[in-house]
Structures are given as C-alpha cells and as structure tokens.
Design an enzyme around this catalytic site. Sequence first.
Site, PDB file in Angstrom:
ATOM      1  N   ASP A  77      -0.971  10.885  -5.626  1.00  0.00           N
ATOM      2  CA  ASP A  77      -0.482  11.010  -4.271  1.00  0.00           C
ATOM      3  C   ASP A  77       1.004  10.514  -3.994  1.00  0.00           C
ATOM      4  O   ASP A  77       1.131   9.519  -4.615  1.00  0.00           O
ATOM      5  CB  ASP A  77      -1.296  10.397  -3.225  1.00  0.00           C
ATOM      6  CG  ASP A  77      -0.969  10.387  -1.692  1.00  0.00           C
ATOM      7  OD1 ASP A  77      -0.339  11.582  -1.391  1.00  0.00           O
ATOM      8  OD2 ASP A  77      -1.587   9.784  -0.887  1.00  0.00           O
ATOM      9  N   HIS A  78       2.019  11.277  -3.542  1.00  0.00           N
ATOM     10  CA  HIS A  78       3.206  10.913  -3.335  1.00  0.00           C
ATOM     11  C   HIS A  78       3.977  10.322  -4.797  1.00  0.00           C
ATOM     12  O   HIS A  78       4.443   9.276  -4.870  1.00  0.00           O
ATOM     13  CB  HIS A  78       3.641   9.734  -2.562  1.00  0.00           C
ATOM     14  CG  HIS A  78       3.117  10.185  -1.087  1.00  0.00           C
ATOM     15  ND1 HIS A  78       4.122  10.777  -0.323  1.00  0.00           N
ATOM     16  CD2 HIS A  78       2.154  10.107  -0.265  1.00  0.00           C
ATOM     17  CE1 HIS A  78       3.512  11.014   0.908  1.00  0.00           C
ATOM     18  NE2 HIS A  78       2.364  10.588   0.859  1.00  0.00           N
ATOM     19  N   HIS A 175       2.262   8.040   8.544  1.00  0.00           N
ATOM     20  CA  HIS A 175       1.359   7.120   7.528  1.00  0.00           C
ATOM     21  C   HIS A 175       1.198   5.700   8.125  1.00  0.00           C
ATOM     22  O   HIS A 175       1.971   5.465   9.056  1.00  0.00           O
ATOM     23  CB  HIS A 175       2.041   6.976   6.212  1.00  0.00           C
ATOM     24  CG  HIS A 175       2.512   7.992   5.306  1.00  0.00           C
ATOM     25  ND1 HIS A 175       3.418   8.688   5.142  1.00  0.00           N
ATOM     26  CD2 HIS A 175       1.326   8.886   4.824  1.00  0.00           C
ATOM     27  CE1 HIS A 175       3.434   9.946   4.395  1.00  0.00           C
ATOM     28  NE2 HIS A 175       2.059  10.012   4.065  1.00  0.00           N
ATOM     29  N   GLY A 176       0.040   5.130   7.892  1.00  0.00           N
ATOM     30  CA  GLY A 176      -0.259   4.009   8.380  1.00  0.00           C
ATOM     31  C   GLY A 176      -0.668   3.993   9.860  1.00  0.00           C
ATOM     32  O   GLY A 176      -1.032   4.934  10.484  1.00  0.00           O
ATOM     33  N   HIS A 203      -0.405  14.949   6.085  1.00  0.00           N
ATOM     34  CA  HIS A 203      -0.417  13.693   5.661  1.00  0.00           C
ATOM     35  C   HIS A 203      -0.335  12.871   7.008  1.00  0.00           C
ATOM     36  O   HIS A 203      -0.115  13.218   8.192  1.00  0.00           O
ATOM     37  CB  HIS A 203       0.874  12.995   4.875  1.00  0.00           C
ATOM     38  CG  HIS A 203       0.607  13.651   3.340  1.00  0.00           C
ATOM     39  ND1 HIS A 203       0.851  12.787   2.428  1.00  0.00           N
ATOM     40  CD2 HIS A 203       0.895  14.914   3.051  1.00  0.00           C
ATOM     41  CE1 HIS A 203       0.810  13.390   1.245  1.00  0.00           C
ATOM     42  NE2 HIS A 203       0.769  14.684   1.492  1.00  0.00           N
ATOM     43  N   GLY A 204      -0.924  11.593   6.687  1.00  0.00           N
ATOM     44  CA  GLY A 204      -0.862  10.685   7.912  1.00  0.00           C
ATOM     45  C   GLY A 204      -2.015  11.102   8.880  1.00  0.00           C
ATOM     46  O   GLY A 204      -1.985  10.691   9.862  1.00  0.00           O
ATOM     47  N   SER A 206      -5.101   9.641   9.715  1.00  0.00           N
ATOM     48  CA  SER A 206      -5.687   8.422  10.375  1.00  0.00           C
ATOM     49  C   SER A 206      -5.295   8.485  11.618  1.00  0.00           C
ATOM     50  O   SER A 206      -3.710   8.201  11.648  1.00  0.00           O
ATOM     51  CB  SER A 206      -5.788   7.174   9.411  1.00  0.00           C
ATOM     52  OG  SER A 206      -6.416   7.360   8.486  1.00  0.00           O
ATOM     53  N   ASN A 225      -4.692  14.435   4.354  1.00  0.00           N
ATOM     54  CA  ASN A 225      -4.728  13.078   3.599  1.00  0.00           C
ATOM     55  C   ASN A 225      -5.101  11.966   4.506  1.00  0.00           C
ATOM     56  O   ASN A 225      -4.438  11.843   5.525  1.00  0.00           O
ATOM     57  CB  ASN A 225      -3.469  12.940   3.068  1.00  0.00           C
ATOM     58  CG  ASN A 225      -2.855  13.432   1.954  1.00  0.00           C
ATOM     59  OD1 ASN A 225      -3.568  14.734   1.613  1.00  0.00           O
ATOM     60  ND2 ASN A 225      -2.153  12.779   1.066  1.00  0.00           N
ATOM     61  N   THR A 228      -6.006   5.275   6.059  1.00  0.00           N
ATOM     62  CA  THR A 228      -5.694   4.031   7.033  1.00  0.00           C
ATOM     63  C   THR A 228      -7.168   3.752   7.660  1.00  0.00           C
ATOM     64  O   THR A 228      -7.846   2.670   7.462  1.00  0.00           O
ATOM     65  CB  THR A 228      -4.648   4.082   7.893  1.00  0.00           C
ATOM     66  OG1 THR A 228      -3.551   4.386   7.206  1.00  0.00           O
ATOM     67  CG2 THR A 228      -4.705   2.804   8.721  1.00  0.00           C
TER      68      THR A 228
HETATM   69 ZN   LIG Z   1       1.118  10.877   2.480  1.00  0.00          ZN
END
Ligand SMILES: [Zn+2]
Length: 277
Positions: A77-78, A175-176, A203-204, A206, A225, A228
């Site tokens: 990932d990343h 993200h987060g 992505h991100g 959560s 993805n 969190t």
């Molecule tokens: Zn990501």
Amino acid sequence: MPLQSMVPMLKKAQTEGYAVGLFNAHSLEGIMAILEAATEQRSPVIVAPFLVPRRAAVALIRELAADLPVPVAIELDHGRDFGAVMECIRAGFTDVMIDASTQPYEENVALTQKVVEAGHAVGVGVEAEIGHVGRGEDYADTDARRATLTRPEDAARFAADTGVDLLAVAIGSAHGLYKGEPELDLERLRQIRAVVDVPLGLHGGSGLSSEDFQAAIAGGICKVNIYTNMALSAVDAMRESLADTRVNYIGAQRAIQEAIKQVVVHCMQVFGSVGGA
Ligand SMILES: [Zn+2]
C-alpha cells in the site's frame, strides 16, 4: 489456494458490480482476523501487511492462504519509490501500489511506467494514484482538498500513458479520521468512470457510511482500502479486555483479533463481495 494477484479479482468485481476490500495488517492478529473473515464470508480479499521483514509476512500469509477456499492477494500500500516497490516484488507480493500522486503529472507517469514495466514482467499487478487522497485531519480545508480531486481528463490520460491495472482516484475521501463530514463527489466519479476502463480504487474508506460505499460502488469503485476503523475497534477491544487486569495479554490479543474480524466482515457485506470468491 495459492496467492493470487488482485487484478483478476478486481475485473470480476467490476463486471459483477461489487468491491473487494483491501485491509491493512500490522500484526499476526490482524492477518488472522482478515483471513478468517474472508473465509467465513467466502469473499476475495487483499491484505496489505506492514510487518517486516517483508518476505516473512508473505511466507506467513501464503501458508495460511494455502488452506483457504478464497483467493488472497498481498499488495504493497502506498509504495513511495521504486526501491520500496522492488523490495516487495522480490519478497513475493502479488501486487504493488506506487504512489507518486503528490508529484507533477509527468513525474507521476514516469515513475508509474517504470513500476508497471517491472511488475508486469513478473506478473505483479500495479496500482497508482492520480489526483491526491489527503488526510482526514486536513479535511476542513475545503479549497485545498477540492484542488487535489482527480480530474476525469487526467485519469483517462494517466491510465493510457501508464498501463496501470488499478487507478486510485480522489473523489472526496481521506485517510485517517475525518475532521468534518466526508463528502463524496459522485458526479466526478461518474465522469471518471465514463472515460477510464481499468478498475477504480477508493482510499480512506473508514468514516464513510454504508450508503456512501454503495453509491461509490454503483458509480464504478471496485476496490476499497480500510484501516482506521479496524484500528479504532482493536484499541477499544484492547482497552476493554485490560480494564480490570494488566496480565490478560492473550485475552487482549483474542479480543483484538475478534474486533478486527467484525469490522472486516461488515465491510465485505457492505461492499457486496460476500460469496464472490
Ligand atoms: Zn491510501
């Protein structure tokens, strides 16, 4: 079954209209939780392990997956640079992400092309990002956030210029933990989907609602993805299991594994990947 690249999984998901989850794992409990959830739900799954050495993480997942009736992929990932990607390809990852999304377009293309060439030579699938998915803590800065959303014309050009297998797009997720309410730009997603053939990734995940996910998947997302939400549940479970004793280490591990598993099961149900194996 043997490890499998995420590419055929995602093509199937794209055709059938669901999304496959990528779940980050930082421990053995995390890996066990993800694989147990996938087995119970008969769902394909992508694991992104952060354990080192990389080859030990691959060996562990490969051995566990060999006995399972569901396809399991392992993605970096990343990946930040070519060296990190090559380390994971050598270690046996089935797929890699190269993330040069903060760099200018031409540099993002050049690095992604190089990774696609190296990956495809050995059957490894490649994800890259166009536009930039930022961090939830910066979410309140609406102007800055909107400036990094993926432009449909860039997505089409980038996919053609690089030959990537999966395109991560910025459509309003982060993200987060989100500072504020997440706001997906579904019209932008529809415009991207109309001009790009390869699977699209979000992505991100959560912090998004089930309705958000379902709308994004209906709009063409076929990989999500998640990290969190798993971390939050794991920490809550750990706190609870240690509330009245300091020595319940094994109990805490079990509680963490079960908590992560429940999050993964829920995601698979929302993403529609149950029974997709
Ligand atoms: Zn990501």
